[in-house]
Design a protein around this motif. Structure first.
Motif, short mmCIF file in Angstrom:
data_model
loop_
_atom_site.label_atom_id
_atom_site.label_comp_id
_atom_site.label_asym_id
_atom_site.label_seq_id
_atom_site.Cartn_x
_atom_site.Cartn_y
_atom_site.Cartn_z
N THR A 4 0.87 -1.18 0.00
CA THR A 4 0.00 0.00 0.00
C THR A 4 0.90 1.23 0.00
OG1 THR A 4 -0.10 0.23 2.40
CG2 THR A 4 -1.74 -1.23 1.36
N TYR A 6 0.83 3.60 2.12
CA TYR A 6 1.27 3.80 3.50
C TYR A 6 2.47 2.91 3.83
CZ TYR A 6 1.13 4.15 8.59
OH TYR A 6 1.46 4.35 9.91
N PRO A 35 -5.40 6.60 5.50
CA PRO A 35 -5.93 5.41 4.80
C PRO A 35 -4.83 4.38 4.52
CG PRO A 35 -5.80 7.28 3.29
CD PRO A 35 -5.43 7.79 4.65
N GLN A 37 -4.69 1.19 4.10
CA GLN A 37 -4.87 0.05 3.19
C GLN A 37 -5.00 0.46 1.73
OE1 GLN A 37 -4.42 -2.96 4.48
NE2 GLN A 37 -4.11 -1.87 6.39
N SER A 38 -4.90 1.75 1.44
CA SER A 38 -5.18 2.23 0.09
C SER A 38 -3.97 2.14 -0.83
CB SER A 38 -5.67 3.67 0.14
OG SER A 38 -6.01 4.10 -1.16
N GLN A 39 -4.28 1.79 -2.09
CA GLN A 39 -3.32 1.87 -3.19
C GLN A 39 -3.84 2.83 -4.25
OE1 GLN A 39 -3.28 -2.33 -4.24
NE2 GLN A 39 -1.28 -2.56 -3.28
N ASP A 40 -4.88 3.61 -3.90
CA ASP A 40 -5.56 4.47 -4.85
C ASP A 40 -5.13 5.93 -4.66
OD1 ASP A 40 -7.89 4.81 -6.82
OD2 ASP A 40 -8.37 6.24 -5.21
N GLU A 43 -8.00 8.41 -3.58
CA GLU A 43 -8.45 8.22 -2.20
C GLU A 43 -7.46 8.86 -1.22
OE1 GLU A 43 -9.59 4.69 0.98
OE2 GLU A 43 -8.82 4.14 -0.98
N VAL A 44 -6.18 8.58 -1.41
CA VAL A 44 -5.17 9.14 -0.51
C VAL A 44 -5.08 10.65 -0.68
CG1 VAL A 44 -2.73 9.10 0.16
CG2 VAL A 44 -3.88 6.97 -0.48
N TYR A 47 -8.02 12.37 0.99
CA TYR A 47 -7.85 12.34 2.44
C TYR A 47 -6.87 13.43 2.89
CZ TYR A 47 -6.39 11.21 7.08
OH TYR A 47 -6.09 11.33 8.41
#
Length: 73
Positions: A4, A6, A35, A37-40, A43-44, A47
């Motif tokens: 991810t 993160y 976030p 768990q995100s790989q997008d 989305e990140v 945020y």
């Protein structure tokens, strides 16, 4: 399995560094709502735009994302 964002960012942590990506990583580590768990990208990015007062410029995120993509290649 791909990391991810993160997980990648945590490899850049360095409490003694003044480099912008390292400072971003140090602060993201302390952000319990990040976030993880995100790989997008979107989305990140969304945020961070809404919640990350510790990030002085989204350019730092963009730079870190490019490093993330390069690490996954």
């Amino acid at each position: 399995m791909h990391k991810t964002f993160y997980e990648y960012l945590m490899t850049q942590r360095n409490p003694d560094s003044t480099e912008s990506v390292a400072e971003f990583a140090n602060n993201a580590f302390l952000d319990h709502a990040f976030p993880k768990q995100s790989q997008d990208f979107h989305e990140v990015s969304q945020y961070l735009e809404l919640n990350a007062g510790y990030l002085p410029s989204m350019t730092i995120f963009d730079d870190a994302w490019q490093l993330y993509l390069a690490s996954e290649a």
